[in-house]
Scaffold this motif. Structure first.
Motif, PDB file in Angstrom:
ATOM      1  N   HIS A  15       0.829  -1.214   0.000  1.00 14.38           N
ATOM      2  CA  HIS A  15       0.000   0.000   0.000  1.00 14.38           C
ATOM      3  C   HIS A  15       0.856   1.254   0.000  1.00 14.38           C
ATOM      4  O   HIS A  15       1.921   1.279   0.634  1.00 14.38           O
ATOM      5  CB  HIS A  15      -0.893   0.028   1.254  1.00 14.38           C
ATOM      6  N   ASP A  18       2.938   2.416   3.195  1.00 13.71           N
ATOM      7  CA  ASP A  18       3.628   1.344   3.929  1.00 13.71           C
ATOM      8  C   ASP A  18       5.123   1.645   4.047  1.00 13.71           C
ATOM      9  O   ASP A  18       5.716   1.517   5.124  1.00 13.71           O
ATOM     10  CB  ASP A  18       3.480  -0.012   3.208  1.00 13.71           C
ATOM     11  N   HIS A 116       0.135  -7.498   3.274  1.00 17.29           N
ATOM     12  CA  HIS A 116       1.557  -7.357   3.614  1.00 17.29           C
ATOM     13  C   HIS A 116       2.259  -8.707   3.553  1.00 17.29           C
ATOM     14  O   HIS A 116       3.351  -8.833   2.991  1.00 17.29           O
ATOM     15  CB  HIS A 116       1.723  -6.765   5.017  1.00 17.29           C
TER      16      HIS A 116
HETATM   17 ZN   LIG Z   1      -0.244  -1.511   4.308  1.00 22.71          ZN
END
Ligand SMILES: [Zn+2]
Length: 261
Positions: A15, A18, A116
């Motif tokens: 994302h 992140d 993740h």
């Molecule tokens: Zn993330």
């Protein structure tokens, strides 16, 4: 650095934002050493509680500027449903062949958010695929990058020679695991925080999602406390943790950093 390298260090994350949370200080430090850094986000953030994918695109470009990266792009994998498929491995492999990084940073392979955890495996397998001389043809290009040159078309990508990064390390900030090593980000902690706060749609105080999101003033305290914790493990002020699967190799015992007693 060979002239065909667009990046020495490439951080791949599920994302937008992140990287800013887990290894932004490390990218800043590598940049300060004269290395070229890049970010590949796999999703565009359309499933977020706050803000639109377009909001996050402009915020990601601003964060990239603050982190000093030379290239940043978001692929079009579905936010919240990142999957380790051949198509997705090929999309990442094309970027690896374009940028030819020596080091790839991935998220740690165990995580609360499935995106993740899957990105760790997907990214590793894409690194392997990118080095195969007879890899299947990459899929067509998606959006142009926020920063830096556009990724090549499928035809151009076929002309890119295979490339496999020398080193893969895993950013483990949110994993309950002992890091292999810490990067000292002390001089860069404020700049890292500025890059994270570039995501105004996510972190600025607002009614939407207020029960879900941490108040803006607490984000600083939390992120600095985490960086302080990892810094203390290595005898510096602020640090970011990483795990490597390989052992370390030492040339001179008297030069090993981090004091024992
Ligand atoms: Zn993330």
């Amino acid at each position: 650095m060979p002239p065909d390298h667009l990046a020495d260090v490439l951080a791949i994350a599920a994302h937008r934002d992140d990287v800013e949370q887990t290894c932004g200080g490390t990218l800043l430090r590598m940049g300060a050493r004269g290395l070229r850094t890049a970010i590949l986000d796999l999703t565009q953030g359309e499933a977020g509680t706050r803000g639109s994918a377009d909001d996050r695109a402009s915020e990601a470009a601003e964060a990239a500027r603050l982190l000093g990266v030379s290239w940043r792009q978001a692929l079009d994998l579905p936010d919240g449903a990142v999957a380790n498929t051949l198509e997705n491995r090929l999309k990442i492999a094309r970027v690896l062949r374009l940028l030819r990084p020596r080091v790839v940073i991935l998220p740690y392979w165990q995580a609360r958010h499935p995106d993740h955890a899957i990105t760790a495996t997907l990214g590793y397998e894409a690194c392997f695929l990118a080095g195969l001389s007879k890899a299947p043809a990459p899929p067509p290009a998606v959006r142009p990058p926020a920063v830096g040159p556009t990724a090549p078309s499928a035809q151009e990508a076929e002309g890119l020679s295979p490339h496999r990064p020398f080193k893969i390390v895993y950013a483990s900030l949110y994993a309950d695991v002992r890091p292999s090593f810490i990067v000292d980000i002390t001089p860069f902690i404020e700049q890292r925080h500025a890059a994270l706060m570039a995501y105004r749609s996510q972190y600025a105080n607002q009614p939407t999602g207020s029960a879900l999101f941490v108040p803006e003033e607490e984000i600083r305290e939390r992120t600095f406390a985490e960086a302080r914790h990892y810094g203390l493990l290595a005898g510096v002020k602020y640090g970011e943790p990483f795990v490597q699967k390989e052992v370390g190799l030492v040339d001179d015992l008297t030069l090993i950093p981090v004091q024992s007693i």
